[in-house]
Enzyme design. Structure first.
Site, PDB file in Angstrom:
ATOM      1  N   ARG A 104       0.850  -1.185   0.000  1.00 20.48           N
ATOM      2  CA  ARG A 104       0.000   0.000   0.000  1.00 20.48           C
ATOM      3  C   ARG A 104       0.888   1.238   0.000  1.00 20.48           C
ATOM      4  NH1 ARG A 104      -4.770   1.424   4.162  1.00 20.48           N
ATOM      5  NH2 ARG A 104      -3.193   1.193   5.734  1.00 20.48           N
ATOM      6  N   THR A 108      -0.782   7.625  -0.906  1.00 21.32           N
ATOM      7  CA  THR A 108      -2.079   7.599  -1.613  1.00 21.32           C
ATOM      8  C   THR A 108      -3.002   6.514  -1.055  1.00 21.32           C
ATOM      9  OG1 THR A 108      -1.315   5.977  -3.220  1.00 21.32           O
ATOM     10  CG2 THR A 108      -0.935   8.299  -3.759  1.00 21.32           C
ATOM     11  N   ASP A 200      -1.092  -1.907  13.010  1.00 22.31           N
ATOM     12  CA  ASP A 200      -0.594  -2.452  11.742  1.00 22.31           C
ATOM     13  C   ASP A 200      -0.343  -3.948  11.925  1.00 22.31           C
ATOM     14  OD1 ASP A 200       1.393  -3.383   9.747  1.00 22.31           O
ATOM     15  OD2 ASP A 200       1.224  -1.320   9.051  1.00 22.31           O
ATOM     16  N   ASP A 203       3.228  -5.277  10.962  1.00 27.93           N
ATOM     17  CA  ASP A 203       4.246  -4.892  11.935  1.00 27.93           C
ATOM     18  C   ASP A 203       4.094  -5.678  13.235  1.00 27.93           C
ATOM     19  OD1 ASP A 203       5.536  -3.108  10.302  1.00 27.93           O
ATOM     20  OD2 ASP A 203       4.510  -1.341  11.079  1.00 27.93           O
TER      21      ASP A 203
END
Ligand code: URA
Length: 209
Positions: A104, A108, A200, A203
């Site tokens: 990703r 954006t 996340d 992560d």
């Protein structure tokens, strides 16, 4: 429109709370994410076809049920999807595993495909696409597009936490794909994170930042 199912079994909800907690470290996060994926398999395979088979028990002959041999594959969306594969394979160990790499763009939030390696006969398989977080739906939609382009006909999307925005986006783009989640959360933040979410997922699974 594709079905959207939240698997709110108490064991799943309990384990999800553990991985949502920010004090949960990498080791436990990884173990518990896989345990949730394993529990979800029970539901996502509920409609697999069965066939009759004659066997002999110590008491004599009997006709019983066995899986009709529908071919399956697990398809993790890299990298966070890897955190659900072992759990799924615990219950369907003969499933093939295809990989699809998406990242990703952090500015954006647009997904990009960088790697696709599938079993050759994906047109004959039920594909369980796994990714812990269904956020905007951008990566999932792009993954489904990529798989359809390669011949996939039967897909289910399996996520741990879904945002309403992501569910809507996938249902709109791919009404033939059912979605299964362990939880439906409130919304997306401006930076594209699911809230309350779990942060996340990649992560937290791999101990990176
Ligand atoms: N991806 C993540 O890992 N977490 C989110 O909250 C959204 C997308």
């Amino acid at each position: 429109m594709g079905k959207f199912t939240v698997l709110n079994h108490p064991l799943i909800q309990h384990k999800l709370t553990i991985i949502r907690d920010k004090s949960t470290g990498t080791k436990v996060f990884r173990e518990v994410a896989n345990e949730i994926a394993e529990l979800m398999v029970y539901e996502i395979t509920r409609d697999l076809p069965l066939q009759d088979v004659e066997i002999e028990t110590p008491m004599g002959k009997t006709v019983q049920k066995q899986l009709a041999g529908k071919k399956l594959a697990v398809v993790p969306i890299l990298r966070a999807g890897l955190g659900m594969v072992d759990g799924v394979l615990e219950l369907i160990p003969a499933a093939k595993v295809g990989h699809i790499g998406m990242y990703r763009d952090e500015k954006t939030l647009e997904p990009h495909e960088y790697f696709v390696k599938m079993p050759p006969d994906i047109d004959q398989r039920i594909l369980f696409i796994v990714d812990p977080m269904l956020a905007t739906g951008g990566s999932a939609n792009m993954a489904i597009d990529a798989l359809k382009k390669r011949g996939a006909k039967s897909m289910r999307l399996v996520v741990l936490v879904a945002a309403p925005e992501g569910v809507e986006a996938v249902q709109k783009a791919h009404p033939d794909v059912d979605i299964y989640a362990a939880a439906l959360d409130d919304r997306l933040t401006e930076t594209g994170y699911i809230t309350p979410g779990l942060g996340d997922a990649g992560d937290r699974l791999f101990g990176t930042k």
